[in-house]
Design a protein around this motif. Structure first.
Motif, PDB file in Angstrom:
ATOM      1  N   TYR A  92       0.833  -1.203   0.000  1.00 13.65           N
ATOM      2  CA  TYR A  92       0.000   0.000   0.000  1.00 13.65           C
ATOM      3  C   TYR A  92       0.874   1.262   0.000  1.00 13.65           C
ATOM      4  CZ  TYR A  92      -3.704   3.244   1.447  1.00 13.65           C
ATOM      5  OH  TYR A  92      -4.588   4.286   1.518  1.00 13.65           O
ATOM      6  N   ARG A  93       1.890   1.283   0.848  1.00 13.84           N
ATOM      7  CA  ARG A  93       2.742   2.469   0.948  1.00 13.84           C
ATOM      8  C   ARG A  93       3.579   2.670  -0.307  1.00 13.84           C
ATOM      9  NH1 ARG A  93       4.979   3.127   7.146  1.00 13.84           N
ATOM     10  NH2 ARG A  93       3.003   2.693   8.232  1.00 13.84           N
ATOM     11  N   ARG A  94       4.092   1.581  -0.883  1.00 19.39           N
ATOM     12  CA  ARG A  94       4.881   1.717  -2.105  1.00 19.39           C
ATOM     13  C   ARG A  94       4.020   2.219  -3.261  1.00 19.39           C
ATOM     14  NH1 ARG A  94       9.834  -0.869  -2.663  1.00 19.39           N
ATOM     15  NH2 ARG A  94       9.717  -0.014  -4.780  1.00 19.39           N
TER      16      ARG A  94
ATOM     17  N   GLN B 151      -6.229   2.138  -2.683  1.00 16.81           N
ATOM     18  CA  GLN B 151      -6.747   0.960  -1.987  1.00 16.81           C
ATOM     19  C   GLN B 151      -7.140  -0.121  -2.984  1.00 16.81           C
ATOM     20  OE1 GLN B 151     -10.625   1.281  -0.047  1.00 16.81           O
ATOM     21  NE2 GLN B 151      -9.784   0.307   1.785  1.00 16.81           N
ATOM     22  N   GLU B 152      -7.783   0.289  -4.077  1.00 14.01           N
ATOM     23  CA  GLU B 152      -8.187  -0.676  -5.095  1.00 14.01           C
ATOM     24  C   GLU B 152      -6.973  -1.298  -5.778  1.00 14.01           C
ATOM     25  OE1 GLU B 152     -10.665  -0.730  -9.326  1.00 14.01           O
ATOM     26  OE2 GLU B 152     -10.952   0.895  -7.883  1.00 14.01           O
TER      27      GLU B 152
ATOM     28  N   VAL C  45      -5.943  -5.304  -5.778  1.00 13.78           N
ATOM     29  CA  VAL C  45      -5.730  -6.089  -6.991  1.00 13.78           C
ATOM     30  C   VAL C  45      -4.317  -6.653  -7.029  1.00 13.78           C
ATOM     31  CG1 VAL C  45      -5.617  -5.960  -9.513  1.00 13.78           C
ATOM     32  CG2 VAL C  45      -7.473  -4.821  -8.290  1.00 13.78           C
ATOM     33  N   PHE C  46      -3.333  -5.841  -6.650  1.00 18.52           N
ATOM     34  CA  PHE C  46      -1.943  -6.296  -6.660  1.00 18.52           C
ATOM     35  C   PHE C  46      -1.747  -7.460  -5.700  1.00 18.52           C
ATOM     36  CE2 PHE C  46       2.491  -6.345  -5.475  1.00 18.52           C
ATOM     37  CZ  PHE C  46       3.160  -6.057  -6.656  1.00 18.52           C
ATOM     38  N   ILE C  47      -2.300  -7.357  -4.504  1.00 20.82           N
ATOM     39  CA  ILE C  47      -2.159  -8.426  -3.515  1.00 20.82           C
ATOM     40  C   ILE C  47      -2.847  -9.698  -3.989  1.00 20.82           C
ATOM     41  CG2 ILE C  47      -2.779  -9.120  -1.163  1.00 20.82           C
ATOM     42  CD1 ILE C  47      -2.440  -6.155  -0.376  1.00 20.82           C
TER      43      ILE C  47
ATOM     44  N   ASP D 291      -7.793   2.953   5.513  1.00 19.11           N
ATOM     45  CA  ASP D 291      -8.487   4.094   4.921  1.00 19.11           C
ATOM     46  C   ASP D 291      -9.706   4.507   5.732  1.00 19.11           C
ATOM     47  OD1 ASP D 291      -6.749   4.597   2.888  1.00 19.11           O
ATOM     48  OD2 ASP D 291      -7.776   3.376   1.404  1.00 19.11           O
ATOM     49  N   GLU D 292     -10.400   5.480   5.201  1.00 20.98           N
ATOM     50  CA  GLU D 292     -11.633   5.985   5.810  1.00 20.98           C
ATOM     51  C   GLU D 292     -12.651   4.853   5.955  1.00 20.98           C
ATOM     52  OE1 GLU D 292     -15.668   7.479   5.773  1.00 20.98           O
ATOM     53  OE2 GLU D 292     -14.745   6.455   4.093  1.00 20.98           O
TER      54      GLU D 292
END
Length: 406
Positions: free
Chosen positions: A30-32, A67-68, A72-74, A289-290
């Motif tokens: 997420y951070r990258r 976030q999306e 998807v990447f994970i 996230d929110e």
């Protein structure tokens, strides 16, 4: 050197390292992705992550896009690892009766070591995230946690000849899984804040090295070396044919009622894992996230709270088994999980998100009970094959569910 038949330390060490890195992997990706999208460093303070809560703000829209993308990447990364690991889980664990179950313990440990080293290198040298796909496929060739747990439970099933002892020991392993996962999740946030991603992955790598040494040099195999050497060598082609034909013949020769019972138990076991393991794996991205906007420490608390219910589930199995049938224990556990997830759907505050675990106190009870019910149905020589199938179902269903947050 005198060897022991105690597999619990192996499970303890592997699960701690695995659970320590699991929430970190999602946060790292997420951070990258955040840094690549905004060309700026991800901000996290002592109270909350850098999180926009105004839904009309352009930053909020970009935040949801990250976030999306992370989801998807994970999902893609996990599927890359899962495809080869499913085959390895079935073949290695199912043939444990012939070759022993140490292979199904040491191979996933080596794969997890490769995975931890890859995250260490990518974090330390700031390599591209796409490199993870190559390492994920390679580590998948060594098996996954499904292979490891399948071998561990098959190891216990062969060592325990009393049904009550088998049920209790399997429940103890699930207790270890839950408590150790909670401790690792609780400490993951502090590790991340104190020493960063790279050195946390180094610690996980060292734990896997210790685990491999214990398995190779101190753990006694379920099949003796002399017994294995007296058997004629078998090619991989014959081994695959024997594995799949053995499972087929089991269903072919078993009585009709037994086949139906096995199918129903396997379907129930896999379906429940679909919701429990797959559903809880979505929490980290939701908490970042929110509306929660949690930082790494709060995410660690959440991971610990989610897995610590294994303690109450273990006590529930121990107490309810004295007065209730197995099927009623399963129903109680399922109702407990349903109540917790309904509450989680409406959790918009930190307090309410933590209180989600209260109605879920017994949600892990069906897992050891269903597994024990399966082990009572099949013969001792068939334990490994069904542990492998259960492990395959756990892996596939857990990873498949991760596509939904996208």
């Amino acid at each position: 050197m005198r060897k022991v038949l105690c597999v619990e330390p192996v499970i303890f060490c592997y699960v701690f390292a695995f659970s320590l890195t699991t929430p970190l992997v999602q946060q790292f990706i997420y951070r990258r992705l955040w840094e690549q999208e905004y060309n700026s460093t991800f901000i996290s303070d002592s109270n909350a992550s850098h999180c926009e809560q105004n839904k009309s703000s352009p930053a909020y829209i970009k935040q949801k896009a990250i976030q999306e993308k992370a989801s998807v990447f994970i999902m893609q990364l996990d599927l890359t690892r899962a495809v080869p690991s499913l085959i390895v889980a079935f073949v290695v664990v199912a043939n444990g009766d012939r070759q022993g179950h140490k292979r199904s313990l040491v191979l996933p440990s080596m794969g997890a070591l490769i995975s931890s080293i890859s995250f260490t290198a990518i974090s330390y040298f700031s390599l591209s995230l796409s490199v993870l796909f190559a390492f994920a496929f390679i580590s998948g060739l060594f098996g996954s946690i499904a292979t490891f747990l399948g071998g561990g439970f098959a190891y216990i099933a062969e060592e325990c000849h009393d049904e009550k002892q088998k049920t209790t020991r399997i429940a103890v392993v699930d207790l270890i899984f839950g408590v150790v996962s909670g401790l690792a999740g609780l400490s993951s946030g502090y590790f991340l804040r104190g020493i960063g991603f790279a050195w946390t992955f180094v610690i996980a790598s060292l734990l896997h090295v210790i685990n491999i040494i214990y398995i190779v040099f101190f753990l006694e195999d379920t099949v003796g070396v002399s017994q294995f050497q007296h058997e004629a060598p078998v090619s991989w082609k014959d081994l695959l044919r024997e594995t799949f034909s053995g499972v087929y013949m089991l269903f072919q020769t078993a009585p009709y009622k037994k086949r139906i019972l096995i199918i129903v138990l396997l379907f129930t076991f896999m379906t429940y894992l679909f919701t429990v393991l797959g559903g809880t794996s979505l929490f980290t991205l939701y908490e970042l996230d929110e509306p929660l906007c949690w930082n790494e420490v709060y995410i660690g608390y959440g991971a610990a709270a989610s897995t610590s219910v294994s303690l109450t589930s273990f006590l529930g199995v121990y107490l309810f088994s004295k007065c209730l049938k197995d099927i009623y224990i399963v129903f109680i556990g399922m109702c407990s999980y349903i109540g917790g997830m309904i509450m989680a759907a409406f959790a918009k505050t930190t307090l309410l998100m933590f209180l989600v675990r209260v109605p879920s106190l017994f949600c892990f009870m069906p897992i050891p009970v269903l597994r024990s019910m399966l082990s009572k149905v099949v013969l001792p020589g068939e334990q490994a094959g069904f542990c492998a199938q259960a492990g395959m179902g756990r892996t596939w269903l857990c990873w498949y569910l991760k596509k939904y947050p996208a």
